[in-house]
Enzyme design. Structure first.
Site, PDB file in Angstrom:
ATOM      1  N   TYR A 162      -7.519  11.860  -2.126  1.00 31.72           N
ATOM      2  CA  TYR A 162      -8.354  12.419  -1.055  1.00 31.72           C
ATOM      3  C   TYR A 162      -8.760  13.842  -1.417  1.00 31.72           C
ATOM      4  CZ  TYR A 162      -7.473   8.509   2.054  1.00 31.72           C
ATOM      5  OH  TYR A 162      -7.449   7.251   2.623  1.00 31.72           O
ATOM      6  N   ASN A 198       0.855  -1.193   0.000  1.00 25.87           N
ATOM      7  CA  ASN A 198       0.000   0.000   0.000  1.00 25.87           C
ATOM      8  C   ASN A 198       0.886   1.237   0.000  1.00 25.87           C
ATOM      9  OD1 ASN A 198      -2.474   1.745   0.808  1.00 25.87           O
ATOM     10  ND2 ASN A 198      -1.005   2.161   2.434  1.00 25.87           N
ATOM     11  N   GLU A 199       0.571   2.183  -0.832  1.00 28.71           N
ATOM     12  CA  GLU A 199       1.298   3.460  -0.873  1.00 28.71           C
ATOM     13  C   GLU A 199       2.801   3.217  -0.714  1.00 28.71           C
ATOM     14  OE1 GLU A 199      -0.468   6.576   1.555  1.00 28.71           O
ATOM     15  OE2 GLU A 199      -2.299   6.516   0.351  1.00 28.71           O
ATOM     16  N   GLU A 201      -8.751   4.140  -2.097  1.00 32.06           N
ATOM     17  CA  GLU A 201      -8.891   5.125  -1.014  1.00 32.06           C
ATOM     18  C   GLU A 201      -9.365   6.427  -1.637  1.00 32.06           C
ATOM     19  OE1 GLU A 201      -5.724   5.555   1.886  1.00 32.06           O
ATOM     20  OE2 GLU A 201      -5.219   3.431   1.713  1.00 32.06           O
TER      21      GLU A 201
END
Ligand code: AHR
Length: 498
Positions: free
Chosen positions: A244, A172-173, A301
């Protein structure tokens, strides 16, 4: 007057139910208290999962759940979270608030939660601080049927039957909290790690998801695909994207979930509409490597990210949720539908008590946020056929924050009914809408609406301040439907055509 054109004869692809997916991390009160309270809790639960929360999540038909992170995933060692709870290791959750993680929620509990929700499983593995062996053994533990060290261990821990892992994330990331890697390096690691994610059951293959870009980092997408692409079919089923919505106005310090003005409202919506450009541009890079669109874009996300609620742990990312968030959700879910040829999953961050949550809890109390209601309105799109549609609308907004007045998406579900979801972004004016169908007559139409002041939200004292209501004033005639949609609202219309 705004106009929406729908051509029921042009199908644009299936809307994967996973476009309405969720994300739950070991972060703040998402898993612990928000979902899992343990079998001995006074809060009513089934095998430790809160009954009220699971019921509310079932109402929105959660199609898939991602776990255990986020940044937490690249520090998670799955063997710490199996076996008798009393002997599970305790650790410090260094990313999120420095609290003790007692590992009482692990693989078995996650699978039990997904069983109760009736949803698909998306497990995110650890590349940043984990080994290939650890990842490979996790997949063996979860999915292998037969005699093997990990299948035997699973049996010893009380679960003879293998589970289904529908999706597996390889890190992840990894450009950030997951190891601060460069894309070529991650690409090479991806090639290696994914090799050992075996498909033990050809009927239920594990779909592998590579770590994709952060927002506008097109270079990451390009280089990861360049590094991995000669690797043969089946090596990658999805490439993630994280974005985001953070409405930052220069010169302002605060980004509050509830204490915001008109300028911040429109700034937020403009920031969230950026998603369209990201899907197009990352999608264009993917098209060059994968013109057949076999690799899904997995937006695992997304959502709003404000300052935490005053007085709460800054590492817990707990924020309230208003009609502004409902608009953000409605806009994004419409966008995902419209790009369903490439976008195959999207997971809002996060499911309970963290960032743009659909549910908030406080001890034994629970509330559904405005965002929950949007998922409830949009649930009809899950698995439906996207229909060609477009909208003619004016611009609304203030100063540099101008946005389209309306966004829409339209689908036909398995029972032949047409579903339209619509957002009115304007804070000032109701919008007269004429919806024109290229073919067929509108036999009947009904609607449900979520509307209110931009700051309207639900509290534990007033949990139903914002809720869906029947929508009236629909005028159907021949191939047209007319109605007026109030400002700051999200609308679902259901139509029968002949
Ligand atoms: O959702 C919160 C965090 O945001 C996740 O852990 C991480 O992946 C992202 O930066």
């Amino acid at each position: 007057m705004a106009r929406i054109y729908v051509n029921p004869n042009v199908k644009k692809g299936r809307i994967n139910p996973e476009l309405q997916g969720h994300f739950s991390e070991h972060l703040g009160r998402c898993i612990y208290e928000g979902i899992y309270v343990g079998e001995d809790s006074d809060i009513p639960n089934v095998n430790g999962m809160r009954r009220d929360v699971v019921e509310a999540l079932k109402e929105i038909r959660v199609p898939v759940l991602r776990w255990p992170g986020g940044c937490f995933a690249d520090e998670y060692h799955w063997k710490d979270g199996i076996g008798p709870k009393s002997s599970r290791k305790k650790m410090i959750n260094t990313h999120w608030g420095g609290v003790v993680e007692d590992n009482s929620f692990g693989t078995h509990e996650f699978m039990e939660l997904c069983r109760q929700l009736g949803c698909k499983t998306y497990v995110n593995g650890n590349v940043g601080s984990g080994t290939v062996r650890e990842m490979s053994e996790w997949v063996e533990y979860m999915t292998f049927r037969g005699v093997s060290p990990m299948a035997d261990l699973r049996g010893e821990n009380g679960h003879e039957e293998p589970w289904t892992v529908d999706y597996f994330g390889v890190g992840n990331e990894n450009w950030g909290c997951g190891g601060n890697m460069r894309p070529q390096y991650y690409g090479d690691l991806y090639r290696r790690y994914q090799t050992y994610i075996r498909n033990y059951d050809s009927e239920r293959p594990v779909r592998k998801i590579a770590c994709g870009a952060n927002g506008e980092d097109y270079d990451w997408t390009e280089k990861v695909l360049e590094t991995t692409f000669d690797h043969g079919h089946g090596y990658m089923d999805g490439l993630s994207l994280h974005y985001y919505t953070t409405p930052r106005i220069s010169g302002r310090q605060k980004v509050s979930a509830l204490d915001f003005d008109r300028e911040e409202y429109y700034c937020t919506l403009k920031a969230t509409l950026k998603m369209e450009e990201l899907i197009r541009r990352h999608g264009a890079i993917m098209d060059r490597f994968d013109p057949g669109k076999k690799i899904g874009m997995i937006i695992d996300e997304w959502g709003t990210w404000y300052d935490v609620e005053p007085g709460t742990n800054p590492g817990f990312l707990y924020q309230q949720n208003s009609m502004r968030d409902a608009l953000v959700a409605g806009i994004n879910l419409n966008l995902f539908n419209k790009h369903c040829d490439r976008v195959k999953m999207a997971n809002i961050a996060q499911m309970v008590n963290v960032l743009q949550a659909v549910i908030l809890t406080e001890g034994e109390k629970m509330l559904k946020t405005p965002t929950w209601h949007v998922f409830h309105l949009y649930r009809h799109h899950q698995g439906a056929e996207l229909l060609e549609s477009s909208v003619e609308t004016r611009e609304v907004g203030t100063g540099e924050y101008k946005v389209p007045g309306l966004t829409e998406s339209v689908s036909r579900s398995g029972d032949g009914r047409i579903h339209m979801t619509l957002t009115n972004l304007s804070l000032d004016s109701a919008e007269d809408v004429e919806c024109i169908f290229a073919d067929g007559r509108v036999k009947s139409a009904e609607g449900t609406i979520l509307t209110g002041d931009m700051r309207a939200h639900n509290t534990f004292e007033e949990p139903d301040a914002v809720r869906e209501k029947p929508f009236t004033g629909l005028a159907a005639g021949e191939n047209k439907l007319r109605f007026t949609v109030p400002p700051c609202s999200v609308l679902h219309l259901e139509m029968e055509m002949i």
